[in-house]
Design a protein around this motif. Structure first.
Motif, PDB file in Angstrom:
ATOM      1  N   LYS A  41       4.445 -11.297 -20.518  1.00 25.76           N
ATOM      2  CA  LYS A  41       5.671 -11.909 -21.242  1.00 25.76           C
ATOM      3  C   LYS A  41       7.028 -11.931 -20.250  1.00 25.76           C
ATOM      4  CE  LYS A  41       3.664 -13.180 -25.164  1.00 25.76           C
ATOM      5  NZ  LYS A  41       3.339 -14.426 -25.375  1.00 25.76           N
ATOM      6  N   ARG A  42       7.159 -10.807 -19.545  1.00 21.45           N
ATOM      7  CA  ARG A  42       8.045 -10.668 -18.821  1.00 21.45           C
ATOM      8  C   ARG A  42       7.782 -10.197 -17.209  1.00 21.45           C
ATOM      9  NH1 ARG A  42      13.785 -12.431 -18.739  1.00 21.45           N
ATOM     10  NH2 ARG A  42      13.924 -13.080 -20.802  1.00 21.45           N
TER      11      ARG A  42
ATOM     12  N   ASP B 162      14.177  -5.488 -16.976  1.00 20.78           N
ATOM     13  CA  ASP B 162      15.057  -4.445 -17.094  1.00 20.78           C
ATOM     14  C   ASP B 162      15.989  -4.821 -18.204  1.00 20.78           C
ATOM     15  OD1 ASP B 162      16.449  -6.195 -15.605  1.00 20.78           O
ATOM     16  OD2 ASP B 162      17.116  -4.794 -14.285  1.00 20.78           O
ATOM     17  N   THR B 163      16.659  -5.959 -18.361  1.00 19.86           N
ATOM     18  CA  THR B 163      17.514  -6.331 -19.011  1.00 19.86           C
ATOM     19  C   THR B 163      17.116  -6.543 -20.450  1.00 19.86           C
ATOM     20  OG1 THR B 163      17.428  -8.561 -18.661  1.00 19.86           O
ATOM     21  CG2 THR B 163      19.169  -7.263 -17.592  1.00 19.86           C
ATOM     22  N   VAL B 164      15.790  -6.967 -20.617  1.00 20.55           N
ATOM     23  CA  VAL B 164      15.015  -6.909 -21.974  1.00 20.55           C
ATOM     24  C   VAL B 164      14.749  -5.436 -22.506  1.00 20.55           C
ATOM     25  CG1 VAL B 164      12.868  -7.704 -23.204  1.00 20.55           C
ATOM     26  CG2 VAL B 164      13.904  -9.091 -21.210  1.00 20.55           C
TER      27      VAL B 164
ATOM     28  N   GLY C 152      21.196   4.272 -24.109  1.00 24.31           N
ATOM     29  CA  GLY C 152      22.628   4.957 -23.896  1.00 24.31           C
ATOM     30  C   GLY C 152      22.335   6.626 -23.950  1.00 24.31           C
ATOM     31  N   ARG C 153      21.363   7.039 -24.763  1.00 23.85           N
ATOM     32  CA  ARG C 153      21.135   8.290 -24.863  1.00 23.85           C
ATOM     33  C   ARG C 153      20.923   8.968 -23.595  1.00 23.85           C
ATOM     34  NH1 ARG C 153      19.699   7.365 -30.291  1.00 23.85           N
ATOM     35  NH2 ARG C 153      17.545   7.594 -29.528  1.00 23.85           N
ATOM     36  N   THR C 154      20.107   8.362 -22.629  1.00 25.09           N
ATOM     37  CA  THR C 154      19.320   8.771 -21.643  1.00 25.09           C
ATOM     38  C   THR C 154      20.198   8.612 -20.294  1.00 25.09           C
ATOM     39  OG1 THR C 154      17.920   7.016 -21.508  1.00 25.09           O
ATOM     40  CG2 THR C 154      17.143   8.833 -22.782  1.00 25.09           C
ATOM     41  N   GLU C 155      19.458   9.246 -19.316  1.00 25.81           N
ATOM     42  CA  GLU C 155      19.910   9.226 -17.778  1.00 25.81           C
ATOM     43  C   GLU C 155      19.127   8.523 -16.964  1.00 25.81           C
ATOM     44  OE1 GLU C 155      21.728  12.197 -14.456  1.00 25.81           O
ATOM     45  OE2 GLU C 155      21.675  12.948 -16.498  1.00 25.81           O
ATOM     46  N   PHE C 156      17.868   8.476 -17.195  1.00 24.38           N
ATOM     47  CA  PHE C 156      16.796   8.200 -16.478  1.00 24.38           C
ATOM     48  C   PHE C 156      15.989   7.183 -17.009  1.00 24.38           C
ATOM     49  CE2 PHE C 156      17.131  12.618 -15.194  1.00 24.38           C
ATOM     50  CZ  PHE C 156      17.963  12.290 -14.038  1.00 24.38           C
ATOM     51  N   ALA C 157      15.724   5.881 -16.600  1.00 26.33           N
ATOM     52  CA  ALA C 157      14.746   5.250 -17.129  1.00 26.33           C
ATOM     53  C   ALA C 157      13.738   4.594 -16.174  1.00 26.33           C
ATOM     54  CB  ALA C 157      15.348   3.704 -17.782  1.00 26.33           C
ATOM     55  N   THR C 158      12.534   4.574 -16.749  1.00 25.64           N
ATOM     56  CA  THR C 158      11.453   3.903 -16.033  1.00 25.64           C
ATOM     57  C   THR C 158      10.395   3.113 -16.794  1.00 25.64           C
ATOM     58  OG1 THR C 158      11.440   6.211 -14.689  1.00 25.64           O
ATOM     59  CG2 THR C 158       9.502   4.811 -14.408  1.00 25.64           C
ATOM     60  N   ALA C 159      10.224   1.861 -16.345  1.00 22.76           N
ATOM     61  CA  ALA C 159       9.309   1.041 -17.201  1.00 22.76           C
ATOM     62  C   ALA C 159       7.860   0.930 -16.444  1.00 22.76           C
ATOM     63  CB  ALA C 159       9.988  -0.470 -17.078  1.00 22.76           C
ATOM     64  N   HIS C 160       6.990   0.924 -17.032  1.00 23.38           N
ATOM     65  CA  HIS C 160       5.674   0.844 -16.483  1.00 23.38           C
ATOM     66  C   HIS C 160       4.938  -0.288 -17.005  1.00 23.38           C
ATOM     67  CE1 HIS C 160       5.643   5.008 -15.089  1.00 23.38           C
ATOM     68  NE2 HIS C 160       6.302   5.232 -16.062  1.00 23.38           N
ATOM     69  N   MET C 161       4.246  -1.004 -16.093  1.00 25.37           N
ATOM     70  CA  MET C 161       3.699  -2.506 -16.355  1.00 25.37           C
ATOM     71  C   MET C 161       2.214  -2.611 -15.670  1.00 25.37           C
ATOM     72  SD  MET C 161       7.042  -4.775 -15.801  1.00 25.37           S
ATOM     73  CE  MET C 161       6.114  -6.306 -16.533  1.00 25.37           C
ATOM     74  N   GLY C 162       1.299  -3.485 -16.138  1.00 26.62           N
ATOM     75  CA  GLY C 162       0.159  -3.815 -15.440  1.00 26.62           C
ATOM     76  C   GLY C 162      -0.014  -5.151 -15.371  1.00 26.62           C
ATOM     77  N   HIS C 163      -0.995  -5.671 -15.681  1.00 28.19           N
ATOM     78  CA  HIS C 163      -1.230  -7.315 -15.829  1.00 28.19           C
ATOM     79  C   HIS C 163      -1.828  -7.810 -14.577  1.00 28.19           C
ATOM     80  CE1 HIS C 163      -1.090 -11.414 -16.852  1.00 28.19           C
ATOM     81  NE2 HIS C 163       0.104 -11.526 -16.483  1.00 28.19           N
ATOM     82  N   LEU C 164      -0.935  -7.523 -13.338  1.00 27.07           N
ATOM     83  CA  LEU C 164      -1.393  -8.152 -12.119  1.00 27.07           C
ATOM     84  C   LEU C 164      -2.293  -7.226 -11.335  1.00 27.07           C
ATOM     85  CD1 LEU C 164       1.750 -10.293 -11.140  1.00 27.07           C
ATOM     86  CD2 LEU C 164      -0.277 -10.964 -12.395  1.00 27.07           C
TER      87      LEU C 164
ATOM     88  N   GLU D 263      13.678  -1.194  -8.184  1.00 28.98           N
ATOM     89  CA  GLU D 263      14.718  -0.256  -8.907  1.00 28.98           C
ATOM     90  C   GLU D 263      15.703  -0.925  -8.918  1.00 28.98           C
ATOM     91  OE1 GLU D 263      16.585   4.175  -8.602  1.00 28.98           O
ATOM     92  OE2 GLU D 263      15.479   3.498  -6.921  1.00 28.98           O
ATOM     93  N   SER D 264      16.349  -1.531  -9.973  1.00 28.83           N
ATOM     94  CA  SER D 264      17.666  -1.837 -10.406  1.00 28.83           C
ATOM     95  C   SER D 264      18.508  -1.059 -10.675  1.00 28.83           C
ATOM     96  CB  SER D 264      17.207  -3.040 -11.549  1.00 28.83           C
ATOM     97  OG  SER D 264      17.491  -2.247 -12.765  1.00 28.83           O
TER      98      SER D 264
END
Length: 238
Positions: free
Chosen positions: A140-141, A147-149, A159-171, A178-179
């Motif tokens: 879908k994205r 990141d904004t989604v 807002g509560r956390t300091e680090f954010a990591t997104a995990h994706m598959g698909h391709l 890193e944004s």
């Protein structure tokens, strides 16, 4: 490649991953989508109707998927105090991902150590101290604008956390972006390419990763376990 090889390799990978990774309080089973290669009686992608390789009838595929998931969660419970299950929706299995989530929730409803995310939204998160883990298949994205989604959907957690990591598959190929908001990582798959992917020229390496996150400092360790390493171990054990 067939359902037996797929199940054996998946379970063997988890055994190897747990042997190589440090002990941790929580194990996150992050199934990033397309766990089932096709989604019903016809072996095609649901939206585009691309013809897919199918080893067997769909009822057997469902049986193998359920058995593999139960084996994996059982193994995770032996290593971790708690297990968080993410059964992400993929473009190959949008319907089956629903019953997989609901089935897992029903199977472990009397096991307080297992939590299953059953929300129908194909964006998922897990909060671990200062580390926010985010998951989306990628149908879908794209990594460049997801990141904004995630921030929009999980405002409080972000807002509560300091680090954010997104995990994706698909391709199926490795990508890291890193944004200003988060690190986005696209992962490979253990599966061999089917005829559709091979004929289309969509080739990539085959591996999966076990990543360890610290509540205070974020990512602290990772082990990349190639499909060939698992296959060689299986051959030696045979």
């Amino acid at each position: 490649w067939d359902t037996q090889i797929a199940e054996d390799m998946l379970v063997a990978w988890f055994k190897q991953a747990m042997a190589e990774s440090p002990d941790a309080e929580v194990g996150v089973f992050a199934q990033l989508g397309d766990f089932l290669h096709w989604d019903g009686w016809d072996a095609v992608t649901p939206a585009s109707k691309h013809l897919l390789d199918a080893d067997t009838r769909f009822p057997k595929l469902a049986r193998v998927a359920i058995r593999a998931i139960r084996r994996i969660i059982g193994m995770l419970l032996q290593k971790h105090l708690r297990v968080q299950v993410i059964m992400a929706e993929g473009n190959h299995d949008p319907t089956s991902s629903v019953w997989l989530r609901e089935l897992c929730a029903a199977m472990y409803e009397d096991e307080p150590r297992v939590t299953v995310d059953v929300r129908p939204d194909p964006y998922y998160c897990y909060e671990w101290g200062k580390q926010l883990l985010l998951f989306h298949h990628g149908h879908k994205r794209k990594p460049a604008n997801i990141d904004t989604v995630f921030v929009s959907k999980f405002r409080e957690e972000f807002g509560r956390t300091e680090f954010a990591t997104a995990h994706m598959g698909h391709l199926h190929h490795t990508l890291q972006l890193e944004s200003n908001l988060m690190l986005v990582e696209q992962h490979r798959t253990l599966a061999s390419p089917d005829a559709y992917a091979a004929r289309g020229g969509w080739h990539s390496g085959r591996d999966a990763k076990v990543i360890t996150y610290d509540k205070q400092y974020g990512e602290r360790a990772r082990r990349t376990i190639p499909a060939q390493l698992v296959a060689d171990s299986m051959a030696r054990a045979a």
